[in-house]
Design a protein around this motif. Sequence first.
Motif, PDB file in Angstrom:
ATOM      1  N   LEU A   3       0.841  -1.039   0.051  1.00 43.54           N
ATOM      2  CA  LEU A   3       0.003  -0.011   0.041  1.00 43.54           C
ATOM      3  C   LEU A   3       0.789   0.962  -0.033  1.00 43.54           C
ATOM      4  O   LEU A   3       1.742   1.362   0.950  1.00 43.54           O
ATOM      5  CB  LEU A   3      -1.023  -0.026   1.202  1.00 43.54           C
ATOM      6  CG  LEU A   3      -2.019  -1.008   1.356  1.00 43.54           C
ATOM      7  CD1 LEU A   3      -2.762  -1.021   2.579  1.00 43.54           C
ATOM      8  CD2 LEU A   3      -2.985  -0.693   0.208  1.00 43.54           C
ATOM      9  N   ARG A   4       0.508   2.127  -0.795  1.00 37.49           N
ATOM     10  CA  ARG A   4       1.354   3.399  -0.906  1.00 37.49           C
ATOM     11  C   ARG A   4       0.518   4.694  -0.818  1.00 37.49           C
ATOM     12  O   ARG A   4      -0.468   4.938  -1.472  1.00 37.49           O
ATOM     13  CB  ARG A   4       2.177   3.543  -2.434  1.00 37.49           C
ATOM     14  CG  ARG A   4       2.918   2.135  -2.651  1.00 37.49           C
ATOM     15  CD  ARG A   4       3.417   2.215  -4.116  1.00 37.49           C
ATOM     16  NE  ARG A   4       4.190   1.002  -4.594  1.00 37.49           N
ATOM     17  CZ  ARG A   4       3.630   0.183  -5.164  1.00 37.49           C
ATOM     18  NH1 ARG A   4       2.307   0.149  -5.860  1.00 37.49           N
ATOM     19  NH2 ARG A   4       4.368  -0.892  -5.560  1.00 37.49           N
ATOM     20  N   PHE A   5       0.881   5.381   0.096  1.00 39.34           N
ATOM     21  CA  PHE A   5       0.273   6.646   0.393  1.00 39.34           C
ATOM     22  C   PHE A   5       1.225   7.848   0.283  1.00 39.34           C
ATOM     23  O   PHE A   5       2.249   7.818   0.875  1.00 39.34           O
ATOM     24  CB  PHE A   5      -0.387   6.648   1.747  1.00 39.34           C
ATOM     25  CG  PHE A   5      -1.201   5.467   2.081  1.00 39.34           C
ATOM     26  CD1 PHE A   5      -2.559   5.905   1.641  1.00 39.34           C
ATOM     27  CD2 PHE A   5      -0.906   4.353   2.607  1.00 39.34           C
ATOM     28  CE1 PHE A   5      -3.575   4.747   1.919  1.00 39.34           C
ATOM     29  CE2 PHE A   5      -1.823   3.101   2.739  1.00 39.34           C
ATOM     30  CZ  PHE A   5      -3.211   3.502   2.579  1.00 39.34           C
ATOM     31  N   ALA A   6       0.643   8.940  -0.356  1.00 42.57           N
ATOM     32  CA  ALA A   6       1.645  10.046  -0.394  1.00 42.57           C
ATOM     33  C   ALA A   6       0.850  11.460  -0.048  1.00 42.57           C
ATOM     34  O   ALA A   6      -0.287  11.536  -0.117  1.00 42.57           O
ATOM     35  CB  ALA A   6       1.976  10.476  -1.952  1.00 42.57           C
ATOM     36  N   GLU A   7       1.570  12.380   0.228  1.00 42.38           N
ATOM     37  CA  GLU A   7       1.115  13.757   0.954  1.00 42.38           C
ATOM     38  C   GLU A   7       2.117  14.693   0.726  1.00 42.38           C
ATOM     39  O   GLU A   7       3.176  14.472   0.746  1.00 42.38           O
ATOM     40  CB  GLU A   7       0.614  13.434   2.237  1.00 42.38           C
ATOM     41  CG  GLU A   7       1.724  13.252   3.273  1.00 42.38           C
ATOM     42  CD  GLU A   7       1.242  13.596   4.688  1.00 42.38           C
ATOM     43  OE1 GLU A   7       0.296  14.076   5.100  1.00 42.38           O
ATOM     44  OE2 GLU A   7       2.168  12.946   5.794  1.00 42.38           O
ATOM     45  N   LEU A   8       1.714  15.919   0.758  1.00 40.78           N
ATOM     46  CA  LEU A   8       2.261  17.278   1.089  1.00 40.78           C
ATOM     47  C   LEU A   8       2.040  17.636   2.224  1.00 40.78           C
ATOM     48  O   LEU A   8       0.956  18.058   2.709  1.00 40.78           O
ATOM     49  CB  LEU A   8       2.010  18.308  -0.034  1.00 40.78           C
ATOM     50  CG  LEU A   8       2.302  17.819  -1.662  1.00 40.78           C
ATOM     51  CD1 LEU A   8       1.908  19.093  -2.421  1.00 40.78           C
ATOM     52  CD2 LEU A   8       3.941  17.714  -1.722  1.00 40.78           C
ATOM     53  N   GLY A   9       3.125  17.664   3.262  1.00 44.28           N
ATOM     54  CA  GLY A   9       2.813  17.844   4.598  1.00 44.28           C
ATOM     55  C   GLY A   9       3.735  19.047   5.181  1.00 44.28           C
ATOM     56  O   GLY A   9       4.901  19.108   4.711  1.00 44.28           O
ATOM     57  N   THR A  10       3.161  19.906   5.843  1.00 41.80           N
ATOM     58  CA  THR A  10       4.118  21.196   6.548  1.00 41.80           C
ATOM     59  C   THR A  10       4.602  20.579   7.759  1.00 41.80           C
ATOM     60  O   THR A  10       4.220  20.118   8.580  1.00 41.80           O
ATOM     61  CB  THR A  10       3.005  22.091   6.750  1.00 41.80           C
ATOM     62  OG1 THR A  10       2.105  22.698   5.566  1.00 41.80           O
ATOM     63  CG2 THR A  10       3.635  23.592   6.925  1.00 41.80           C
ATOM     64  N   VAL A  11       5.847  21.053   7.782  1.00 44.84           N
ATOM     65  CA  VAL A  11       6.650  20.719   8.850  1.00 44.84           C
ATOM     66  C   VAL A  11       7.338  22.040   9.337  1.00 44.84           C
ATOM     67  O   VAL A  11       7.744  22.916   8.525  1.00 44.84           O
ATOM     68  CB  VAL A  11       7.985  19.880   8.531  1.00 44.84           C
ATOM     69  CG1 VAL A  11       8.777  19.450   9.461  1.00 44.84           C
ATOM     70  CG2 VAL A  11       7.296  18.181   7.658  1.00 44.84           C
ATOM     71  N   TYR A  12       7.643  22.069  10.653  1.00 45.44           N
ATOM     72  CA  TYR A  12       8.132  23.230  11.262  1.00 45.44           C
ATOM     73  C   TYR A  12       9.246  22.754  12.143  1.00 45.44           C
ATOM     74  O   TYR A  12       9.287  21.711  12.647  1.00 45.44           O
ATOM     75  CB  TYR A  12       7.053  23.953  12.216  1.00 45.44           C
ATOM     76  CG  TYR A  12       5.804  24.487  11.621  1.00 45.44           C
ATOM     77  CD1 TYR A  12       5.900  25.720  10.942  1.00 45.44           C
ATOM     78  CD2 TYR A  12       4.804  23.729  11.365  1.00 45.44           C
ATOM     79  CE1 TYR A  12       4.696  26.232  10.320  1.00 45.44           C
ATOM     80  CE2 TYR A  12       3.665  24.032  10.598  1.00 45.44           C
ATOM     81  CZ  TYR A  12       3.587  25.326   9.971  1.00 45.44           C
ATOM     82  OH  TYR A  12       2.561  25.740   9.357  1.00 45.44           O
ATOM     83  N   ARG A  13      10.507  23.687  12.041  1.00 47.58           N
ATOM     84  CA  ARG A  13      11.561  23.410  12.970  1.00 47.58           C
ATOM     85  C   ARG A  13      12.075  24.944  13.421  1.00 47.58           C
ATOM     86  O   ARG A  13      12.071  25.889  12.781  1.00 47.58           O
ATOM     87  CB  ARG A  13      12.588  23.079  12.126  1.00 47.58           C
ATOM     88  CG  ARG A  13      12.378  21.237  12.019  1.00 47.58           C
ATOM     89  CD  ARG A  13      13.580  20.979  10.689  1.00 47.58           C
ATOM     90  NE  ARG A  13      13.219  19.569  10.270  1.00 47.58           N
ATOM     91  CZ  ARG A  13      14.053  18.808   9.560  1.00 47.58           C
ATOM     92  NH1 ARG A  13      15.219  19.467   9.040  1.00 47.58           N
ATOM     93  NH2 ARG A  13      13.718  17.480   9.083  1.00 47.58           N
ATOM     94  N   PHE A  14      12.255  24.966  14.763  1.00 44.28           N
ATOM     95  CA  PHE A  14      12.876  26.174  15.288  1.00 44.28           C
ATOM     96  C   PHE A  14      14.262  26.397  14.834  1.00 44.28           C
ATOM     97  O   PHE A  14      15.199  26.199  15.843  1.00 44.28           O
ATOM     98  CB  PHE A  14      12.659  26.236  16.877  1.00 44.28           C
ATOM     99  CG  PHE A  14      12.885  27.525  17.440  1.00 44.28           C
ATOM    100  CD1 PHE A  14      12.093  28.603  16.720  1.00 44.28           C
ATOM    101  CD2 PHE A  14      13.729  27.767  18.170  1.00 44.28           C
ATOM    102  CE1 PHE A  14      12.311  29.874  17.419  1.00 44.28           C
ATOM    103  CE2 PHE A  14      13.876  28.897  18.684  1.00 44.28           C
ATOM    104  CZ  PHE A  14      13.088  30.011  18.385  1.00 44.28           C
ATOM    105  N   GLU A  15      14.705  26.692  13.707  1.00 44.23           N
ATOM    106  CA  GLU A  15      16.125  26.856  13.219  1.00 44.23           C
ATOM    107  C   GLU A  15      16.439  28.151  13.943  1.00 44.23           C
ATOM    108  O   GLU A  15      15.627  29.064  14.045  1.00 44.23           O
ATOM    109  CB  GLU A  15      16.324  27.175  11.866  1.00 44.23           C
ATOM    110  CG  GLU A  15      15.922  25.756  11.125  1.00 44.23           C
ATOM    111  CD  GLU A  15      16.928  24.705  11.009  1.00 44.23           C
ATOM    112  OE1 GLU A  15      17.894  25.016  11.787  1.00 44.23           O
ATOM    113  OE2 GLU A  15      16.676  23.697  10.381  1.00 44.23           O
ATOM    114  N   ARG A  16      17.579  28.106  14.424  1.00 48.13           N
ATOM    115  CA  ARG A  16      18.310  29.360  15.021  1.00 48.13           C
ATOM    116  C   ARG A  16      18.465  30.615  14.067  1.00 48.13           C
ATOM    117  O   ARG A  16      18.647  30.296  12.725  1.00 48.13           O
ATOM    118  CB  ARG A  16      19.544  29.229  15.698  1.00 48.13           C
ATOM    119  CG  ARG A  16      19.622  28.315  16.879  1.00 48.13           C
ATOM    120  CD  ARG A  16      20.953  27.831  17.200  1.00 48.13           C
ATOM    121  NE  ARG A  16      21.665  27.094  16.227  1.00 48.13           N
ATOM    122  CZ  ARG A  16      22.898  26.744  16.259  1.00 48.13           C
ATOM    123  NH1 ARG A  16      23.769  27.230  17.283  1.00 48.13           N
ATOM    124  NH2 ARG A  16      23.315  26.017  15.009  1.00 48.13           N
TER     125      ARG A  16
END
Length: 301
Positions: A3-16
């Motif tokens: 089974l193959r699932f794809a998405e465009l997901g938003t990711v957040y990182r607290f970069e300095r």
Amino acid sequence: LPLRFAELGTVYRFERSGVLHGLLRVRGFTQDDAHVFCRLDQVDDEILRVLDFVTGILKTFGFDRYDIFLSTRPDKASGTDEQWQVGTAALRRALEARDLPFQVDPGEGVFYGPKIDIKIKDVLDRAWQCSTIQVDFHNPGRFQLEFIGEDGKAHPPVMVHRALLGSMERFFGVLIEHYAGAFPLWLAPVQAVVIPVAERHQQYGRAVAQALRGRGVRVSIDDRSEKMNYKIREAQVQKVPYMLVVGDREAAARTVSVRHRHAGDLGAMSPEFLAEKIVRLTAERAVLEEEPPAAAAGGVL
């Protein structure tokens, strides 16, 4: 399975703040993520499919220089030694099957499994982490995922993570830097600009633009009251692939005088012939639509 699932997901990182770098390193980005659930005996084929997908996309965008790393178990990791060995061996076999050179990056896998990292090199020879393929035995167990095998018993699936471009924002940034804004014809927002020599040529110029647009060409017309050389220079600065000059001679012959941003003057052509050429090159996703002059061939375009 699989089974193959794809998405465009938003990711957040607290970069300095000191390491933020335009589109290339941001605090919020979009990832083209996908997860494949498969049986253990399907892992090799699924990794090969994803690896071919990744390298095919990079080739299409004109990236033929990249470093590949096989990242192995870190000190803090989930899963058994056997699971890590199976996952690492599957990734290694895929790279070897495609004859792709790679380096082992000891201890740089994620806590749930080994991975392949592909770092794209831009025109300045800088490496950027983009594509990744990961084997995961941990999360299927954590979420109690099971399938019924041919033996009639329940088994946990193996999970393959993949990101083709990685961060979309970073990939866009690398793409802009790589081509210095002069995108290949198939990617260029404006593929051609029609440049009437004088006001009396604007009607024919609009007819040419309309004909090209009808064939699917992304075209604009510069009908400002400016000198022709100024308009050509503006189009060159904007890195439009084709400039189509129309004057008395072109209007009478129903042609356009074609100039390319790298190759220079290409002579007179019919709008129909040029439209067919642009549509064909766009469909082929050609990275270089015209050969530059010999003197410029060795430089960065």
